[in-house]
Enzyme design. Structure first.
Site, PDB file in Angstrom:
ATOM      1  N   HIS A  75      49.330 -13.288  15.410  1.00 13.09           N
ATOM      2  CA  HIS A  75      48.990 -12.076  16.036  1.00 13.09           C
ATOM      3  C   HIS A  75      47.431 -11.951  15.660  1.00 13.09           C
ATOM      4  O   HIS A  75      46.783 -12.608  14.821  1.00 13.09           O
ATOM      5  CB  HIS A  75      49.464 -10.840  15.355  1.00 13.09           C
ATOM      6  CG  HIS A  75      50.845 -10.828  15.613  1.00 13.09           C
ATOM      7  ND1 HIS A  75      51.629  -9.726  15.036  1.00 13.09           N
ATOM      8  CD2 HIS A  75      51.900 -11.518  16.440  1.00 13.09           C
ATOM      9  CE1 HIS A  75      52.811  -9.622  15.461  1.00 13.09           C
ATOM     10  NE2 HIS A  75      53.260 -10.953  16.459  1.00 13.09           N
ATOM     11  N   TYR A 204      51.164   0.143  12.035  1.00 14.77           N
ATOM     12  CA  TYR A 204      51.086   0.946  10.741  1.00 14.77           C
ATOM     13  C   TYR A 204      50.777   2.128  11.297  1.00 14.77           C
ATOM     14  O   TYR A 204      49.735   2.448  12.011  1.00 14.77           O
ATOM     15  CB  TYR A 204      50.004   0.256   9.865  1.00 14.77           C
ATOM     16  CG  TYR A 204      50.161  -0.958   9.211  1.00 14.77           C
ATOM     17  CD1 TYR A 204      50.000  -2.310   9.829  1.00 14.77           C
ATOM     18  CD2 TYR A 204      50.518  -1.033   7.964  1.00 14.77           C
ATOM     19  CE1 TYR A 204      50.199  -3.467   9.113  1.00 14.77           C
ATOM     20  CE2 TYR A 204      50.871  -2.367   7.499  1.00 14.77           C
ATOM     21  CZ  TYR A 204      50.740  -3.332   7.725  1.00 14.77           C
ATOM     22  OH  TYR A 204      50.872  -4.644   7.257  1.00 14.77           O
ATOM     23  N   PRO A 296      54.012  -3.161  -1.156  1.00 13.55           N
ATOM     24  CA  PRO A 296      53.920  -3.955  -0.039  1.00 13.55           C
ATOM     25  C   PRO A 296      53.090  -3.736   1.062  1.00 13.55           C
ATOM     26  O   PRO A 296      52.799  -4.379   2.155  1.00 13.55           O
ATOM     27  CB  PRO A 296      55.337  -3.769   0.449  1.00 13.55           C
ATOM     28  CG  PRO A 296      56.048  -2.607  -0.220  1.00 13.55           C
ATOM     29  CD  PRO A 296      55.310  -2.377  -1.347  1.00 13.55           C
ATOM     30  N   LYS A 300      50.486  -8.604   0.307  1.00  9.96           N
ATOM     31  CA  LYS A 300      49.581  -9.578  -0.642  1.00  9.96           C
ATOM     32  C   LYS A 300      50.449 -10.236  -1.390  1.00  9.96           C
ATOM     33  O   LYS A 300      50.150 -11.067  -2.255  1.00  9.96           O
ATOM     34  CB  LYS A 300      48.674  -8.768  -1.316  1.00  9.96           C
ATOM     35  CG  LYS A 300      47.359  -8.150  -0.390  1.00  9.96           C
ATOM     36  CD  LYS A 300      46.528  -9.497   0.062  1.00  9.96           C
ATOM     37  CE  LYS A 300      45.723  -8.984   1.343  1.00  9.96           C
ATOM     38  NZ  LYS A 300      45.995  -9.644   2.139  1.00  9.96           N
ATOM     39  N   TYR A 388      42.657  -8.311   4.829  1.00  9.05           N
ATOM     40  CA  TYR A 388      44.165  -8.163   5.296  1.00  9.05           C
ATOM     41  C   TYR A 388      44.610  -9.793   5.745  1.00  9.05           C
ATOM     42  O   TYR A 388      45.514 -10.211   5.291  1.00  9.05           O
ATOM     43  CB  TYR A 388      44.293  -7.351   6.672  1.00  9.05           C
ATOM     44  CG  TYR A 388      46.027  -7.343   6.968  1.00  9.05           C
ATOM     45  CD1 TYR A 388      46.602  -6.105   6.603  1.00  9.05           C
ATOM     46  CD2 TYR A 388      46.418  -8.162   7.885  1.00  9.05           C
ATOM     47  CE1 TYR A 388      47.924  -6.079   6.899  1.00  9.05           C
ATOM     48  CE2 TYR A 388      47.613  -7.988   8.443  1.00  9.05           C
ATOM     49  CZ  TYR A 388      48.514  -7.011   7.819  1.00  9.05           C
ATOM     50  OH  TYR A 388      49.796  -6.837   8.167  1.00  9.05           O
TER      51      TYR A 388
HETATM   52  C1  LIG Z   1      59.949  -5.176   1.106  1.00  9.63           C
HETATM   53  C2  LIG Z   1      59.028  -6.156   0.750  1.00  9.63           C
HETATM   54  C3  LIG Z   1      58.074  -6.659   1.861  1.00  9.63           C
HETATM   55  C4  LIG Z   1      57.083  -7.669   1.130  1.00  9.63           C
HETATM   56  N1  LIG Z   1      56.332  -8.067   2.190  1.00  9.63           N
HETATM   57  C5  LIG Z   1      55.284  -9.046   1.769  1.00  9.63           C
HETATM   58  C6  LIG Z   1      54.452  -9.572   2.794  1.00  9.63           C
HETATM   59  O1  LIG Z   1      54.448  -9.055   4.086  1.00  9.63           O
HETATM   60  N2  LIG Z   1      53.526 -10.198   2.319  1.00  9.63           N
HETATM   61  C7  LIG Z   1      53.177 -10.999   1.045  1.00  9.63           C
HETATM   62  O2  LIG Z   1      52.742 -11.824   0.809  1.00  9.63           O
HETATM   63  N3  LIG Z   1      54.328 -10.312   0.199  1.00  9.63           N
HETATM   64  C8  LIG Z   1      55.301  -9.529   0.486  1.00  9.63           C
HETATM   65  N4  LIG Z   1      56.188  -9.068  -0.569  1.00  9.63           N
HETATM   66  C9  LIG Z   1      55.963  -9.533  -1.730  1.00  9.63           C
HETATM   67  C10 LIG Z   1      56.714 -10.789  -1.914  1.00  9.63           C
HETATM   68  O3  LIG Z   1      58.003 -10.998  -1.480  1.00  9.63           O
HETATM   69  C11 LIG Z   1      56.787 -11.358  -3.347  1.00  9.63           C
HETATM   70  O4  LIG Z   1      55.242 -11.104  -4.234  1.00  9.63           O
HETATM   71  C12 LIG Z   1      57.080 -12.767  -3.757  1.00  9.63           C
HETATM   72  O5  LIG Z   1      58.368 -12.787  -3.502  1.00  9.63           O
HETATM   73  C13 LIG Z   1      56.637 -13.361  -5.075  1.00  9.63           C
HETATM   74  O6  LIG Z   1      57.229 -14.637  -5.324  1.00  9.63           O
HETATM   75  P1  LIG Z   1      57.544 -15.189  -6.775  1.00  9.63           P
HETATM   76  O7  LIG Z   1      57.764 -16.508  -6.548  1.00  9.63           O
HETATM   77  O8  LIG Z   1      56.421 -14.947  -7.565  1.00  9.63           O
HETATM   78  O9  LIG Z   1      58.738 -14.289  -7.078  1.00  9.63           O
HETATM   79  P2  LIG Z   1      60.112 -14.131  -6.680  1.00  9.63           P
HETATM   80  O10 LIG Z   1      59.947 -14.291  -4.930  1.00  9.63           O
HETATM   81  O11 LIG Z   1      60.801 -12.771  -7.224  1.00  9.63           O
HETATM   82  O12 LIG Z   1      60.850 -15.396  -7.247  1.00  9.63           O
HETATM   83  C14 LIG Z   1      61.199 -15.480  -8.477  1.00  9.63           C
HETATM   84  C15 LIG Z   1      62.539 -16.362  -8.729  1.00  9.63           C
HETATM   85  O13 LIG Z   1      62.670 -16.547 -10.016  1.00  9.63           O
HETATM   86  C16 LIG Z   1      64.310 -16.289 -10.461  1.00  9.63           C
HETATM   87  N5  LIG Z   1      64.416 -15.918 -11.657  1.00  9.63           N
HETATM   88  C17 LIG Z   1      64.295 -14.670 -12.248  1.00  9.63           C
HETATM   89  N6  LIG Z   1      64.729 -14.852 -13.418  1.00  9.63           N
HETATM   90  C18 LIG Z   1      65.150 -16.077 -13.744  1.00  9.63           C
HETATM   91  C19 LIG Z   1      65.566 -16.566 -15.067  1.00  9.63           C
HETATM   92  N7  LIG Z   1      65.647 -15.771 -16.027  1.00  9.63           N
HETATM   93  N8  LIG Z   1      65.777 -18.077 -15.113  1.00  9.63           N
HETATM   94  C20 LIG Z   1      65.668 -18.736 -13.948  1.00  9.63           C
HETATM   95  N9  LIG Z   1      64.985 -18.178 -12.628  1.00  9.63           N
HETATM   96  C21 LIG Z   1      64.834 -16.766 -12.726  1.00  9.63           C
HETATM   97  C22 LIG Z   1      64.639 -15.482  -9.180  1.00  9.63           C
HETATM   98  O14 LIG Z   1      66.007 -15.644  -8.974  1.00  9.63           O
HETATM   99  C23 LIG Z   1      63.659 -15.869  -8.114  1.00  9.63           C
HETATM  100  O15 LIG Z   1      64.289 -16.933  -7.008  1.00  9.63           O
HETATM  101  C24 LIG Z   1      57.249  -8.031  -0.243  1.00  9.63           C
HETATM  102  C25 LIG Z   1      57.992  -7.742  -1.043  1.00  9.63           C
HETATM  103  C26 LIG Z   1      58.966  -6.952  -0.606  1.00  9.63           C
HETATM  104  C27 LIG Z   1      60.137  -6.467  -1.607  1.00  9.63           C
END
Ligand SMILES: Cc1cc2nc3c(=O)[nH]c(=O)nc-3n(C[C@H](O)[C@H](O)[C@H](O)COP(=O)(O)OP(=O)(O)OC[C@H]3O[C@@H](n4cnc5c(N)ncnc54)[C@H](O)[C@@H]3O)c2cc1C
Length: 395
Positions: A75, A204, A296, A300, A388
Site C-alpha cells: 500500500h 484507522y 498493536p 510495531k 509507521y
Molecule cells: C492483535 C495483534 C495484532 C498485531 N499486529 C501487529 C502488526 O500489524 N505488526 C507488528 O509488527 N506486530 C503486530 N503484533 C505484534 C506481534 O504479533 C508480536 O509482537 C510478535 O508475535 C512477537 O514475536 P515473538 O517471536 O517475539 O513472540 P511470539 O510470536 O509470541 O512467539 C513466541 C513463541 O515462543 C513459544 N513459547 C512460549 N513459551 C515457551 C516455552 N516455555 N518453551 C518453548 N517455547 C515457548 C510460543 O509458543 C511462541 O511460538 C500484533 C499482535 C496482536 C496480538
C-alpha cells in the site's frame, strides 16, 4: 538425560526465534530452536500483518522474501477517518518511496520454518518443561522434555524468544530486570472475515463510540478491529452486533460500509506497553515480545522482534569472528533505543485514536484538534509516515 550441544539455544519459534536461527545460519553459526507448540499450531497463529520496509528488505536480502513478493499487498499509505471525513496519508510520497506491506505473521513464520528445515536446521516442536541453566557461566544449557524424554542442550548462548508469556525472563534472579509498564483501559475486539478488502488501503478511524481499524491479510481474508472493554467476552457479540458496531464507527456521509462476509475468528486483545530492561543477563539475551510489548495500534511488535534479532545475530557473529564481547555487551542498549522509539510512537497513535470512559470534553476536543493538525500539516504527516513505515536501523 541425552545431552546435545549447539552454539546458540533459542527458546521460542515465533518470528523472533525463527528469524534469529535463520540469520545465524547465514553467518554459519549453529542453533537449536525449542518450541512448546506443534508446527501446525505455530503456523496457524493469526496475529500481526503490517511489515515495516526494513523488515521486508531484511526478509528479501536473506532469501526468504520470494513468496512475500508474490503474495503480499503493498500500500502507498493509510486513511485516517474522523468526524465523518477520510484523509489519505501518502506514506510512500512522504518517505521517499517506503511502502506499507501487508503480509500475515503466520506467512512469515511458514516461510522461515520452511527455510530452516530445508537448510537442515533443527526446530524441536512440542517440547515442555524448558529450564535455562547457568547463564552466568560460559557453559549455559537448556533442559526440556520431548515426549517422555528428558533432554539437555549445552550451548554458548541462550536466546529467550518465547514471547510475552514465556519463561526465559522468569529464569533471571529477582531484581535483575526493571519493568516499565503502562496498561490501557481498553482492548481490541478483532475479527477475521472471509471477504474481499473493504478498502484499497487500511482505515484507522476515530469515533465518539471508540476506535476502529479496517485492515487486511490477503485478497480474500480481512482483519477488522474495534475498541472494546478489555474484559469483554467474544460470546456477547453476535455477528450482526459486530457489523452494526463497525458500521456505526466507520460510517461516512456518502454511505460507505465495510464489505461483510463470514466471520471465522473473534478475539479480544488487551492493550499494554511493557519494557524489561536490560534485555540481557550473562549469556542470556531476550528478544521480541519476551523483552517488550507494544499496543498493536502502531503495528510495531513483529517489526521490533525482527530488529532485535538483527542486532543479536550481528553481535554473535562478531563474537565468533573475533572473540570480542563488545557488541554483545551493547545488545540491550542498542535495541532499547529503537524499542523506546516504537513505544513512544505506539503510545501516541493509541492516544490519538482511542476514547477512554474518563475522557472529558477537553480531551475530546484536544484529540480532534490533534487529528486536524495532523492531516493539514505536511510536517506532522511526515512524522507519522516515517515512524509507521519504520525508522532506519541503528547501524
Ligand atoms: C492483535 C495483534 C495484532 C498485531 N499486529 C501487529 C502488526 O500489524 N505488526 C507488528 O509488527 N506486530 C503486530 N503484533 C505484534 C506481534 O504479533 C508480536 O509482537 C510478535 O508475535 C512477537 O514475536 P515473538 O517471536 O517475539 O513472540 P511470539 O510470536 O509470541 O512467539 C513466541 C513463541 O515462543 C513459544 N513459547 C512460549 N513459551 C515457551 C516455552 N516455555 N518453551 C518453548 N517455547 C515457548 C510460543 O509458543 C511462541 O511460538 C500484533 C499482535 C496482536 C496480538
Amino acid at each position: 538425560m541425552s545431552p546435545g550441544r549447539t552454539q546458540v539455544a533459542i527458546v521460542g519459534a515465533g518470528p523472533a526465534g525463527l528469524l534469529l536461527s535463520h540469520l545465524l545460519h547465514l553467518a554459519r553459526i549453529e542453533s537449536v530452536v525449542l518450541e512448546s507448540r506443534s508446527r501446525d499450531e505455530v503456523q496457524r497463529t493469526v496475529r500481526a500483518g503490517v511489515l515495516e520496509q526494513g523488515t521486508v528488505d531484511m526478509l528479501r536480502d536473506t532469501g526468504v522474501g520470494a513468496r512475500l513478493d508474490r503474495e503480499a499487498l503493498f500500500h502507498r499509505g493509510v486513511y485516517l477517518r474522523f468526524g465523518g471525513r477520510t484523509h489519505h496519508i501518502d506514506m510512500e510520497g512522504l518517505t521517499g518511496g517506503k511502502r506499507v506491506t501487508l503480509y500475515a505473521q503466520q506467512e512469515v513464520v511458514k516461510d522461515l520454518i520452511a527455510a530452516r528445515l530445508e537448510a537442515g536446521g533443527e526446530i524441536r516442536f512440542g517440547v515442555s518443561d524448558v529450564v535455562i541453566h547457568d547463564v552466568l557461566s560460559d557453559r549455559p544449557g537448556v533442559s526440556f522434555r520431548q515426549g517422555a524424554d528428558a533432554q539437555r542442550i549445552e550451548c554458548d548462548f541462550v536466546a529467550g524468544c518465547d514471547g510475552s508469556h514465556g519463561m526465559s525472563r522468569h529464569s533471571l534472579p529477582e531484581g535483575a530486570l526493571a519493568r516499565h509498564e503502562r496498561m490501557y483501559p481498553f482492548g481490541w475486539f478483532g475479527i477475521l472475515v472471509e471477504a474481499p478488502p473493504s478498502s484499497d488501503e487500511l482505515i484507522y478511524a476515530r469515533h465518539d463510540r471508540g476506535f476502529a481499524l479496517v485492515s487486511t491479510r490477503s485478497r480474500m481474508l480481512q482483519r477488522m478491529y474495534f475498541q472494546c472493554d478489555p474484559a469483554q467476552k467474544t460470546e456477547a457479540w453476535s455477528d450482526d452486533r459486530i457489523w452494526a458496531e463497525l458500521r456505526s464507527r466507520l460510517e461516512t456521509p456518502d454511505g460507505w460500509t465495510p464489505v461483510e462476509g463470514p466471520i471465522t475468528q473473534k478475539v479480544v486483545v488487551g492493550m499494554r506497553s511493557l519494557v524489561f530492561e536490560p534485555m540481557q543477563h550473562g549469556n542470556l539475551f531476550l528478544a521480541g515480545d519476551a523483552a517488550h510489548v507494544v499496543p498493536p495500534t502502531g503495528a510495531k511488535g513483529l517489526n521490533l522482534a525482527a530488529a532485535d534479532v538483527r542486532v543479536l545475530s550481528r553481535a554473535l557473529q562478531r563474537f565468533y569472528q573475533s572473540r570480542s564481547r563488545d557488541a554483545l555487551e551493547g545488545y540491550s542498549a542498542t535495541c532499547l533505543t529503537r524499542v523506546w522509539n516504537a513505544q513512544r510512537f505506539s503510545y501516541w497513535m493509541t492516544m490519538l485514536l482511542h476514547r477512554a470512559d474518563s475522557d472529558t470534553s477537553f480531551d475530546r476536543n484536544r484529540q480532534l484538534a490533534e487529528l486536524e493538525y495532523l492531516v493539514h500539516s505536511r510536517a506532522a504527516m511526515t512524522s507519522l509516515a516515517e515512524n509507521y513505515v519504520g525508522l532506519p536501523f541503528e547501524d
